[in-house]
Design an enzyme around this catalytic site. Structure first.
Site, PDB file in Angstrom:
ATOM      1  N   GLU A 173       0.890  -1.201  -0.001  1.00 22.34           N
ATOM      2  CA  GLU A 173      -0.032   0.034   0.088  1.00 22.34           C
ATOM      3  C   GLU A 173       0.984   1.215   0.025  1.00 22.34           C
ATOM      4  OE1 GLU A 173      -2.892   0.288   2.940  1.00 22.34           O
ATOM      5  OE2 GLU A 173      -2.547   2.305   3.310  1.00 22.34           O
ATOM      6  N   GLU A 227      -2.046  11.663   3.379  1.00 22.56           N
ATOM      7  CA  GLU A 227      -3.303  11.779   4.347  1.00 22.56           C
ATOM      8  C   GLU A 227      -3.303  13.036   5.201  1.00 22.56           C
ATOM      9  OE1 GLU A 227      -4.361   7.582   6.363  1.00 22.56           O
ATOM     10  OE2 GLU A 227      -2.361   7.150   5.460  1.00 22.56           O
TER      11      GLU A 227
END
Length: 273
Positions: free
Chosen positions: A155, A160
């Site tokens: 991933e 974020e």
């Protein structure tokens, strides 16, 4: 934005200090020799282009990962809309109790992905976006391995942001060999993340993955082949855009801050010929 078949807590091992961008730095283009292979400039008003994006609603009934609180809508729910040259993903305080896949959520949002439509191995990825802010918001721009096995397929979290820390953005890598469910990454101080657009960038090569904002690199993850599980980033990954609410990282939600919108000006992917 870890993704799992069951709900796990999220632990991020971030840099102990925040990187600060150099004054006057100019956003560079893609590396020399790279060409544009895929893009969405969001220049057609309406729902997101179905040839580029699909809506992920798979876990609405059972609940989403990381104890998140949102229900992810379909195109008809208009939580993701293109208007004025931008994609707007909006989270709202509402209860979609009449939806057949409703799982008791009191918030709605959207999660878009390119899985099955566009996937890449290596490249320079750039997403120009403005964060939503609001306590409890948790937007993410990220990639998952197309094989569907987490964390074995890896991933890559390009960006974020947490509404509880509005002046900070971060990037994270998850691998079974290197860190499993514990992300390894770096953060950058960005005082105007919620009021200005920035270029969130990732350069992924066979040797490693670098993350930057407006050309300022805040984290580099060098290739790691360790133990019985190999480096996963030699296989295709697809792109995701979502705005989560609450959860293990999103934290407590201020309902008065909703609706909140993640705005995206463009998504561009460059690769070597």
């Amino acid at each position: 934005m870890t993704d799992r078949s069951t709900v796990w807590a999220v632990t991020l091992l971030l840099a102990s200090t925040l990187a600060a961008p150099a004054a006057g730095a100019q956003p560079p283009g893609p590396p020399a020799g790279y060409r544009l292979v895929w893009a969405d400039e969001f220049d057609t008003d309406g729902p997101p282009d179905a040839a580029r994006w699909s809506h992920d609603t798979a876990h609405n009934k059972t609940g989403w990962h990381n104890h998140e609180l949102q229900y992810y809508g379909s195109p008809a729910d208009r939580n993701a809309v293109v208007s004025g040259g931008r994609l707007r993903i909006t989270a709202r305080r509402e209860t979609p109790s009449t939806a057949p896949d409703w799982g008791g959520q009191r918030y709605t949002s959207a999660r878009l992905l390119t899985r099955g439509l566009a996937e890449w191995t290596y490249g320079f990825f750039e997403v120009r976006a403005k964060m939503p802010c609001g306590l409890g918001t948790w937007p993410a721009i990220w990639m998952l391995g197309s094989g569907g096995r987490w964390p074995d397929d890896g991933e890559l979290d390009i960006l974020e942001h947490l509404g509880s820390q509005p002046d900070r953005v971060f990037s994270t890598v998850h691998t079974a060999a290197g860190s499993g469910g514990h992300g390894v990454g770096g953060a950058q101080r960005l005082p105007d993340a919620c009021t200005a657009f920035h270029d969130y960038q990732m350069h992924w090569t066979p040797e490693g993955v670098a993350f930057a904002v407006d050309g300022f690199q805040h984290f580099h993850y060098a290739r790691l082949d360790a133990g019985p599980r190999p480096w996963p980033f030699d296989k295709p990954q697809f792109l995701l855009l979502n705005l989560a609410i609450g959860g293990d990282l999103g934290g407590p939600v201020d309902d008065s801050a909703l609706p909140a919108t993640l705005e995206i000006d463009h998504v561009r992917v460059y690769q070597k010929p």
